[in-house]
Design a protein around this motif. Structure first.
Motif, mmCIF file in Angstrom:
data_model
loop_
_atom_site.group_PDB
_atom_site.id
_atom_site.type_symbol
_atom_site.label_atom_id
_atom_site.label_comp_id
_atom_site.label_asym_id
_atom_site.label_seq_id
_atom_site.Cartn_x
_atom_site.Cartn_y
_atom_site.Cartn_z
ATOM 1 N N LYS A 238 0.837 -1.198 0.000
ATOM 2 C CA LYS A 238 0.000 0.000 0.000
ATOM 3 C C LYS A 238 0.870 1.246 0.000
ATOM 4 C CE LYS A 238 -4.052 -2.339 1.759
ATOM 5 N NZ LYS A 238 -5.018 -2.561 2.840
ATOM 6 N N LYS A 239 0.328 2.315 -0.618
ATOM 7 C CA LYS A 239 1.134 3.516 -0.850
ATOM 8 C C LYS A 239 0.736 4.680 0.053
ATOM 9 C CE LYS A 239 2.933 1.700 -4.679
ATOM 10 N NZ LYS A 239 3.989 0.714 -4.340
ATOM 11 N N ARG A 240 -0.339 4.523 0.763
ATOM 12 C CA ARG A 240 -0.859 5.644 1.542
ATOM 13 C C ARG A 240 -1.111 5.182 2.971
ATOM 14 N NH1 ARG A 240 -6.462 7.399 2.440
ATOM 15 N NH2 ARG A 240 -6.482 9.603 3.010
ATOM 16 N N VAL A 241 -0.727 6.023 3.932
ATOM 17 C CA VAL A 241 -1.053 5.735 5.326
ATOM 18 C C VAL A 241 -1.937 6.842 5.887
ATOM 19 C CG1 VAL A 241 0.962 4.310 5.875
ATOM 20 C CG2 VAL A 241 1.118 6.798 6.124
ATOM 21 N N ILE A 242 -2.801 6.444 6.798
ATOM 22 C CA ILE A 242 -3.581 7.411 7.560
ATOM 23 C C ILE A 242 -3.313 7.155 9.037
ATOM 24 C CG2 ILE A 242 -5.411 7.763 5.860
ATOM 25 C CD1 ILE A 242 -7.110 5.734 7.447
ATOM 26 N N ALA A 243 -3.509 8.191 9.839
ATOM 27 C CA ALA A 243 -3.308 8.053 11.278
ATOM 28 C C ALA A 243 -4.213 9.030 11.990
ATOM 29 C CB ALA A 243 -1.850 8.329 11.642
ATOM 30 N N GLU A 244 -4.525 8.700 13.242
ATOM 31 C CA GLU A 244 -5.191 9.641 14.132
ATOM 32 C C GLU A 244 -4.131 10.201 15.069
ATOM 33 O OE1 GLU A 244 -4.841 6.497 14.763
ATOM 34 O OE2 GLU A 244 -4.141 6.527 16.823
ATOM 35 N N THR A 245 -4.361 11.372 15.588
ATOM 36 C CA THR A 245 -3.429 11.845 16.608
ATOM 37 C C THR A 245 -4.144 12.751 17.605
ATOM 38 O OG1 THR A 245 -1.158 12.612 16.916
ATOM 39 C CG2 THR A 245 -2.554 13.951 15.482
ATOM 40 N N MET B 182 9.882 6.737 4.086
ATOM 41 C CA MET B 182 9.640 5.571 3.229
ATOM 42 C C MET B 182 8.852 5.900 1.958
ATOM 43 S SD MET B 182 9.102 2.611 6.069
ATOM 44 C CE MET B 182 10.036 2.714 7.611
ATOM 45 N N GLY B 183 8.612 7.186 1.721
ATOM 46 C CA GLY B 183 7.964 7.568 0.479
ATOM 47 C C GLY B 183 6.498 7.197 0.388
ATOM 48 N N LEU B 184 5.783 7.321 1.502
ATOM 49 C CA LEU B 184 4.349 7.019 1.525
ATOM 50 C C LEU B 184 3.553 8.320 1.649
ATOM 51 C CD1 LEU B 184 4.589 4.145 4.167
ATOM 52 C CD2 LEU B 184 4.196 3.826 1.710
ATOM 53 N N ASP B 185 2.378 8.357 1.002
ATOM 54 C CA ASP B 185 1.473 9.484 1.227
ATOM 55 C C ASP B 185 0.901 9.367 2.634
ATOM 56 O OD1 ASP B 185 1.817 10.502 -1.310
ATOM 57 O OD2 ASP B 185 0.148 9.357 -2.160
ATOM 58 N N CYS B 186 0.677 10.502 3.276
ATOM 59 C CA CYS B 186 0.252 10.462 4.678
ATOM 60 C C CYS B 186 -0.839 11.490 4.951
ATOM 61 C CB CYS B 186 1.458 10.737 5.583
ATOM 62 S SG CYS B 186 1.080 10.742 7.337
ATOM 63 N N THR B 187 -1.934 11.025 5.540
ATOM 64 C CA THR B 187 -3.008 11.900 5.988
ATOM 65 C C THR B 187 -3.219 11.668 7.477
ATOM 66 O OG1 THR B 187 -4.092 11.798 3.828
ATOM 67 C CG2 THR B 187 -5.443 12.504 5.698
ATOM 68 N N VAL B 188 -3.233 12.753 8.240
ATOM 69 C CA VAL B 188 -3.408 12.630 9.686
ATOM 70 C C VAL B 188 -4.700 13.325 10.104
ATOM 71 C CG1 VAL B 188 -2.433 13.150 11.957
ATOM 72 C CG2 VAL B 188 -0.907 12.584 10.046
ATOM 73 N N TYR B 189 -5.535 12.622 10.832
ATOM 74 C CA TYR B 189 -6.762 13.196 11.383
ATOM 75 C C TYR B 189 -6.504 13.645 12.812
ATOM 76 C CZ TYR B 189 -9.130 11.425 7.291
ATOM 77 O OH TYR B 189 -9.516 11.216 6.003
ATOM 78 N N ASP C 222 -12.299 6.976 6.711
ATOM 79 C CA ASP C 222 -11.377 7.050 5.567
ATOM 80 C C ASP C 222 -10.922 5.645 5.190
ATOM 81 O OD1 ASP C 222 -8.863 7.103 4.129
ATOM 82 O OD2 ASP C 222 -8.646 9.215 4.619
ATOM 83 N N TRP C 223 -10.566 4.864 6.204
ATOM 84 C CA TRP C 223 -10.001 3.533 5.924
ATOM 85 C C TRP C 223 -11.004 2.636 5.211
ATOM 86 C CZ3 TRP C 223 -8.401 -0.996 9.582
ATOM 87 C CH2 TRP C 223 -7.382 -1.730 8.966
ATOM 88 N N VAL D 21 -9.658 1.443 1.638
ATOM 89 C CA VAL D 21 -8.841 0.349 2.196
ATOM 90 C C VAL D 21 -7.992 -0.370 1.143
ATOM 91 C CG1 VAL D 21 -10.694 -1.360 2.045
ATOM 92 C CG2 VAL D 21 -8.945 -1.589 3.835
ATOM 93 N N GLU D 22 -8.393 -0.268 -0.106
ATOM 94 C CA GLU D 22 -7.608 -0.957 -1.133
ATOM 95 C C GLU D 22 -6.214 -0.350 -1.303
ATOM 96 O OE1 GLU D 22 -9.123 -1.866 -5.022
ATOM 97 O OE2 GLU D 22 -11.047 -2.488 -4.191
ATOM 98 N N THR D 23 -6.106 0.957 -1.056
ATOM 99 C CA THR D 23 -4.823 1.634 -1.281
ATOM 100 C C THR D 23 -4.166 2.090 0.015
ATOM 101 O OG1 THR D 23 -5.938 3.770 -1.408
ATOM 102 C CG2 THR D 23 -5.611 2.593 -3.476
ATOM 103 N N THR D 24 -4.910 2.002 1.115
ATOM 104 C CA THR D 24 -4.507 2.721 2.321
ATOM 105 C C THR D 24 -4.344 1.787 3.504
ATOM 106 O OG1 THR D 24 -5.666 4.704 1.574
ATOM 107 C CG2 THR D 24 -5.255 4.525 3.936
#
Lengths: 269, 454
Positions: B123-130, B146-153, B196-197, B201-204
């Motif tokens: 997978k190329k994208r990560v999401i996280a809560e903080t 590591m070259g991943l797209d990142c979205t933080v909620y 979001d997940w 979920v297929e890419t993230t």
């Protein structure tokens, strides 16, 4: 009326629709938006417009599977302190109006109320059973036992990502119908329903056999989409579009009109 | 007891025998499990399977070890704090310095593992809560590396009280999405991340920040964090020739606490003490002490203790610490509590800030307000156990991000031109805002023994 444990109210009603050569219309509305009496009035209007089944939503503070429309309405109900007693009142009112009431609840409100107590009180109020969007059969031993004893339906969800093995175990645990969540995502209206729904229904039927009805939810908002889904599903579930009527101030009249449009859709050939 | 060799590496931690829980389906006694939509089950199964393969894969283990050594800076040291310990009834206090890790907290231990896992499953994208932003910063850091797209909620309320960390995440290339639903804090950020997940979920991949959530997160995050306790246990045997009498850590979701507890769980004589955020006091209802002040239920995918009302609605938590401001707790903590293996105590905002100031002034270490709860626990427990006691405290993070909140609390005056945040207002209201001087006196003037002034 049959003794508890023998007849599924949901299967029975969906069977009647099938014998009429159509799909069943299943309307979702949450208890407590705009108020408890206002929400019950809207549910009755949905029945008058042609809904066969009403999914009675239990307000929950953390609706992880819902999009913004349902979140907005439910948050009002949560703030107002709406609880299971109000839900049971709505169940009785929907039964009185002539539709089959089924509760839709995230798991914690049911666990907090008491699983046994919930099953007993729901059956007494005339409810068919419950749809549990965040309870998979793997975690449902207490609910399966309690619903079995009370003669209630259990509706679990399947999704496009479900493996064949999970489609088999999940549908085997269902009673009444299985909820096919047609798209990967949260609740909300969508411009198109997409092919994923039809594929999922076919895969689900293959896993479940002919005895379990397959109803489709997520994304349907008008008569045309309802007709599209009715071509391959036993029931069409509509939620956000109903809630939208209330959020936009159209009240029970708006709900009744939407039901009529959708009811025409599920009858189209 | 004889001294042992150097602290174990992260690799040694991952391949070490695990506690007897959870079971194969993620249950810690009656807690844990998976209470999620069916749509996420396949992704959770995929993660579980990929993780079980990865944790014994020599290629992964070598990379994981290299990153922890060369990038994070492990092992983190142990620091004895004698001047602080003078206020702890004479007990000796040793800090495990997770604040010295790259990115400033223990969160990096977990995200490096989960980011490598993300690459492994393609997978190329990560999401996280903080909440406090520490996990968001750590995830943004690993994503950049590591070259991943990142979205933080992040809850909108938290983006205000932790503005520094929002800026850090954006500098690291992450998208930060303020969450405006519900209480606008960590719990709502988790809801939004799950939404979001399930949609992507297929890419993230969801890089979960703590030992809560559905299986496999509680077990996997524990495994990645247990290096803290594995190292500390060996370090104590090496330098002291004995185990500590008690191990203390703050508990929000509970990942730093599980991280330091796990190695000591089999050591029956070592007390494990989790310090929950007591806010204004558990008796006021304005707190975040899920175990002390809550009861079992289901939230965010697992059964555990949580703050809830009679209808099963999650109750809003309150804490001066954004990272502990969460109405739930990891299921393993609930299990350890019920077993009696760990004890959980509340620490109020005032007690935590008193300990915060004390560590600053006595030792030259500015702790995260989260970690200050564990320090406050040491002050109390040290006095209970007396002068022979040896306390190990997990200093899970550093306090740079908390400078504004602390300045407002102690009335040190602003260094900023902008308007005060809600959190500042809370700090001023609850603390000593506007009153200079006495709030931050010298240690000698500090009357912590009375538990009030500072």
């Amino acid at each position: 009326m049959s003794a508890p444990g023998t007849t599924s109210l949901l299967a029975e009603r969906i069977g009647v629709a099938r014998s009429e050569g159509r799909s069943a219309l299943i309307a979702y509305l949450p208890v407590g938006y705009p108020t408890v009496p206002g929400s019950i009035e809207a549910m009755v209007a949905a029945v008058e417009g042609g809904a066969d089944v009403v999914e009675i939503g239990v307000p929950y503070s953390d609706p992880g599977m819902d999009g913004p429309t349902i979140q907005e309405a439910v948050e009002v109900a949560v703030q107002a302190g709406v609880g299971m007693a109000d839900v049971l009142t709505a169940v009785a009112a929907v039964a009185q109006a002539g539709a089959v009431p089924v509760v839709m609840s995230y798991w914690n409100p049911i666990e907090r109320y008491g699983v046994q107590r919930f099953a007993t009180d729901l059956a007494a109020a005339g409810g068919a059973g419950a749809i549990t969007p965040d309870l998979v059969p793997d975690e449902a031993a207490a609910w399966i036992a309690a619903s079995e004893e009370a003669g209630l339906d259990r509706v679990f969800l399947v999704a496009p990502s479900s493996t064949p093995a999970r489609l088999a175990t999940t549908t085997a645990a269902c009673r009444g119908f299985v909820y096919a969540a047609s798209t990967m995502g949260v609740t909300g209206t969508r411009a198109t329903v997409g092919d994923a729904a039809e594929v999922l229904v076919a895969r689900t039927r293959e896993a479940a056999g002919a005895d379990l009805a397959v109803c489709v939810g997520l994304g349907v908002s008008n008569g045309d989409q309802a007709a599209e889904v009715a071509a391959f599903a036993d029931g069409v579930i509509v939620g956000s579009a109903y809630v939208r009527q209330l959020l936009d101030g159209h009240g029970p009249d708006g709900v009744r009109a939407l039901s009529a449009d959708l009811a025409e859709g599920v009858r189209r050939r | 007891m004889t001294a042992t060799t150097a602290p174990p590496t992260p690799v040694a931690s991952l391949t070490r025998p695990r506690p007897e829980w959870p079971d194969a389906t993620g249950h810690f006694g009656p807690y844990g499990g998976r209470f999620v939509p069916e749509a996420l089950i396949a992704a959770l199964d995929e993660l579980t399977e990929a993780y079980e393969q990865m944790r014994v894969d020599p290629v992964f283990l070598a990379e994981f070890e290299r990153l922890h050594r060369d990038y994070t800076g492990r092992p983190s040291p142990i620091t004895e704090v004698p001047r602080f310990a003078e206020h702890c009834g004479g007990a000796r206090v040793l800090l495990k310095r997770e604040d010295l890790n790259h990115t400033g907290s223990h969160k990096i231990n977990n995200v490096l593992g989960q980011a490598l896992l993300t690459k492994r499953i393609g997978k190329k994208r990560v999401i996280a809560e903080t909440g406090a932003g520490q996990h968001g910063v750590a995830t943004a850091t690993a994503a950049a590396l590591m070259g991943l797209d990142c979205t933080v909620y992040m809850g909108e309320e938290d983006t205000r009280r932790q503005a520094l960390n929002v800026a850090r995440m954006r500098l690291l290339g992450a998208e930060v999405i303020p969450v405006t639903t519900g209480s606008k804090t960590l719990k709502d950020a988790i809801n939004e991340a799950f939404r979001d997940w399930v949609t992507n979920v297929e890419t993230t991949n969801y890089v979960f920040g703590t030992v809560a959530g559905p299986h496999p997160f509680p077990a996997m995050v524990r495994d990645f964090q247990r290096v803290i306790g594995d190292e500390a246990r060996a370090q104590l045997l090496e330098r002291e020739g004995r185990l500590p009498d008690a191990v203390l850590a703050c508990v929000g979701g509970g990942s730093n606490a599980i991280g330091i507890f796990t190695a000591f769980v089999p050591d029956a004589d070592v007390r494990l003490v989790g310090l929950e955020a007591g806010g204004d006091g558990v008796e006021t209802g304005r707190h975040a002490s899920s175990i002390t002040g809550g009861d079992p239920g289901v939230l965010h995918g697992a059964r555990s203790y949580l703050l809830q009302d009679a209808n099963g609605q999650t109750v809003e938590s309150h804490s001066i610490s954004a990272g502990l401001d969460y109405p739930g707790v990891g299921p393993e903590h609930s299990h350890l509590h019920d077993l009696g293996r760990a004890e959980y105590r509340p620490v109020t905002d005032s007690q935590a800030m008193e300990a915060f100031a004390l560590l600053c002034r006595t030792e030259g270490i500015i702790p995260a307000i989260e970690s200050a709860h564990a320090l406050a626990g040491a002050i109390t427990l040290g006095r209970e156990l007396g002068p022979d006691a040896l306390l190990l405290v997990n200093l899970s993070g550093r306090g740079d991000k908390d400078v504004e909140t602390a300045s407002a609390w102690f009335g040190l005056g602003g260094t900023r031109g902008d308007a005060p945040t809600d959190s500042d207002e809370r700090a001023v209201e609850d603390g000593h805002g506007g009153e200079p001087g006495p709030a931050l006196g010298t240690p000698e003037e500090t009357t912590v023994q009375d538990g009030d002034a500072l």
